[in-house]
Scaffold this motif. Structure first.
Motif, PDB file in Angstrom:
ATOM      1  N   ILE A   1       0.836  -1.204   0.000  1.00  0.00           N
ATOM      2  CA  ILE A   1       0.000   0.000   0.000  1.00  0.00           C
ATOM      3  C   ILE A   1       0.870   1.252   0.000  1.00  0.00           C
ATOM      4  N   THR A   2       1.835   1.303   0.906  1.00  0.00           N
ATOM      5  CA  THR A   2       2.679   2.499   0.982  1.00  0.00           C
ATOM      6  C   THR A   2       3.525   2.678  -0.272  1.00  0.00           C
ATOM      7  N   LYS A   3       3.913   1.571  -0.880  1.00  0.00           N
ATOM      8  CA  LYS A   3       4.658   1.647  -2.143  1.00  0.00           C
ATOM      9  C   LYS A   3       3.761   2.231  -3.231  1.00  0.00           C
ATOM     10  N   LYS A   4       2.531   1.774  -3.316  1.00  0.00           N
ATOM     11  CA  LYS A   4       1.580   2.292  -4.304  1.00  0.00           C
ATOM     12  C   LYS A   4       1.315   3.771  -4.075  1.00  0.00           C
ATOM     13  N   PHE A   5       1.231   4.187  -2.813  1.00  0.00           N
ATOM     14  CA  PHE A   5       0.993   5.585  -2.481  1.00  0.00           C
ATOM     15  C   PHE A   5       2.237   6.442  -2.658  1.00  0.00           C
ATOM     16  N   GLY A   6       3.406   5.820  -2.768  1.00  0.00           N
ATOM     17  CA  GLY A   6       4.652   6.570  -2.898  1.00  0.00           C
ATOM     18  C   GLY A   6       5.104   7.182  -1.584  1.00  0.00           C
ATOM     19  N   ILE A   7       4.759   6.530  -0.479  1.00  0.00           N
ATOM     20  CA  ILE A   7       5.119   7.035   0.844  1.00  0.00           C
ATOM     21  C   ILE A   7       6.407   6.362   1.294  1.00  0.00           C
ATOM     22  N   GLU A   8       7.386   7.182   1.611  1.00  0.00           N
ATOM     23  CA  GLU A   8       8.681   6.674   2.061  1.00  0.00           C
ATOM     24  C   GLU A   8       8.560   6.043   3.447  1.00  0.00           C
ATOM     25  N   ARG A   9       9.460   5.131   3.744  1.00  0.00           N
ATOM     26  CA  ARG A   9       9.451   4.414   5.019  1.00  0.00           C
ATOM     27  C   ARG A   9       9.458   5.364   6.217  1.00  0.00           C
TER      28      ARG A   9
ATOM     29  N   ASN B   1       8.071   8.089   6.537  1.00  0.00           N
ATOM     30  CA  ASN B   1       6.823   8.825   6.681  1.00  0.00           C
ATOM     31  C   ASN B   1       5.606   7.953   6.985  1.00  0.00           C
ATOM     32  N   ILE B   2       5.814   6.676   7.221  1.00  0.00           N
ATOM     33  CA  ILE B   2       4.652   5.814   7.476  1.00  0.00           C
ATOM     34  C   ILE B   2       3.983   6.105   8.816  1.00  0.00           C
ATOM     35  N   VAL B   3       4.623   6.916   9.631  1.00  0.00           N
ATOM     36  CA  VAL B   3       4.017   7.289  10.917  1.00  0.00           C
ATOM     37  C   VAL B   3       2.710   8.048  10.732  1.00  0.00           C
ATOM     38  N   ILE B   4       2.441   8.557   9.532  1.00  0.00           N
ATOM     39  CA  ILE B   4       1.180   9.264   9.301  1.00  0.00           C
ATOM     40  C   ILE B   4      -0.017   8.341   9.505  1.00  0.00           C
ATOM     41  N   PHE B   5       0.222   7.045   9.494  1.00  0.00           N
ATOM     42  CA  PHE B   5      -0.871   6.088   9.685  1.00  0.00           C
ATOM     43  C   PHE B   5      -1.071   5.695  11.148  1.00  0.00           C
ATOM     44  N   LEU B   6      -0.285   6.282  12.025  1.00  0.00           N
ATOM     45  CA  LEU B   6      -0.431   6.017  13.452  1.00  0.00           C
ATOM     46  C   LEU B   6      -1.158   7.190  14.081  1.00  0.00           C
ATOM     47  N   PRO B   7      -2.153   6.916  14.910  1.00  0.00           N
ATOM     48  CA  PRO B   7      -2.897   8.035  15.509  1.00  0.00           C
ATOM     49  C   PRO B   7      -2.018   8.832  16.457  1.00  0.00           C
ATOM     50  N   LEU B   8      -2.248  10.118  16.473  1.00  0.00           N
ATOM     51  CA  LEU B   8      -1.492  10.995  17.357  1.00  0.00           C
ATOM     52  C   LEU B   8      -2.238  11.125  18.676  1.00  0.00           C
ATOM     53  N   THR B   9      -1.925  10.225  19.582  1.00  0.00           N
ATOM     54  CA  THR B   9      -2.550  10.276  20.895  1.00  0.00           C
ATOM     55  C   THR B   9      -1.456  10.405  21.941  1.00  0.00           C
ATOM     56  N   PHE B  10      -1.765  11.109  22.976  1.00  0.00           N
ATOM     57  CA  PHE B  10      -0.825  11.312  24.062  1.00  0.00           C
ATOM     58  C   PHE B  10      -1.498  10.914  25.359  1.00  0.00           C
ATOM     59  N   PRO B  11      -0.741  10.374  26.287  1.00  0.00           N
ATOM     60  CA  PRO B  11      -1.317  10.104  27.598  1.00  0.00           C
ATOM     61  C   PRO B  11      -1.827  11.402  28.218  1.00  0.00           C
ATOM     62  N   LYS B  12      -2.817  11.279  29.081  1.00  0.00           N
ATOM     63  CA  LYS B  12      -3.453  12.439  29.682  1.00  0.00           C
ATOM     64  C   LYS B  12      -2.440  13.366  30.354  1.00  0.00           C
ATOM     65  N   TRP B  13      -1.457  12.802  31.025  1.00  0.00           N
ATOM     66  CA  TRP B  13      -0.492  13.649  31.734  1.00  0.00           C
ATOM     67  C   TRP B  13       0.274  14.551  30.788  1.00  0.00           C
ATOM     68  N   GLN B  14       0.499  14.099  29.554  1.00  0.00           N
ATOM     69  CA  GLN B  14       1.218  14.937  28.600  1.00  0.00           C
ATOM     70  C   GLN B  14       0.371  16.142  28.198  1.00  0.00           C
ATOM     71  N   HIS B  15      -0.953  15.927  28.057  1.00  0.00           N
ATOM     72  CA  HIS B  15      -1.836  17.044  27.756  1.00  0.00           C
ATOM     73  C   HIS B  15      -1.784  18.052  28.898  1.00  0.00           C
ATOM     74  N   THR B  16      -1.846  17.557  30.121  1.00  0.00           N
ATOM     75  CA  THR B  16      -1.819  18.414  31.301  1.00  0.00           C
ATOM     76  C   THR B  16      -0.502  19.178  31.371  1.00  0.00           C
ATOM     77  N   LYS B  17       0.589  18.477  31.150  1.00  0.00           N
ATOM     78  CA  LYS B  17       1.911  19.101  31.205  1.00  0.00           C
ATOM     79  C   LYS B  17       2.024  20.186  30.137  1.00  0.00           C
ATOM     80  N   ARG B  18       1.565  19.888  28.939  1.00  0.00           N
ATOM     81  CA  ARG B  18       1.625  20.860  27.851  1.00  0.00           C
ATOM     82  C   ARG B  18       0.770  22.079  28.186  1.00  0.00           C
TER      83      ARG B  18
END
Length: 93
Positions: free
Chosen positions: A51-59, A61-78
């Motif tokens: 799939i990533t080869k067909k899309f032309g996505i370099e290795r 950059n595959i992190v774009i398929f991982l959700p950006l979630t942070f533990p609650k404490w990181q939100h609080t700290k930020r």
């Protein structure tokens, strides 16, 4: 690890590819690909590579398929680090 299936679909649509075309890339029916894209069936490593080869996505950059979630404490700290300096400026010396 979670996978962002919405991003998978968005990348396909952005490239003008159909479910049928992606099914052909993986060697599965369009119905099976649709179920994979919607998270009803798993996508294995080999399929993800195709799939990533067909899309032309370099290795790197595959992190774009991982959700950006942070533990609650990181939100609080930020939040604290962004608000405290502003509050300190409001307090008279």
């Amino acid at each position: 690890m979670k996978f962002n299936h919405n991003r998978l679909k968005a990348e396909r649509v952005a490239r003008g590819l159909t479910v049928q075309e992606m099914g052909e890339v993986l060697g599965v029916s369009k119905g099976t690909y649709s179920k994979k894209e919607n998270g009803k069936l798993p996508i294995d490593v080999d399929e993800f590579s195709l799939i990533t080869k067909k899309f032309g996505i370099e290795r790197e950059n595959i992190v774009i398929f991982l959700p950006l979630t942070f533990p609650k404490w990181q939100h609080t700290k930020r939040f604290i680090y962004s608000v405290v300096p502003k509050c300190q400026r409001m307090i008279p010396n």
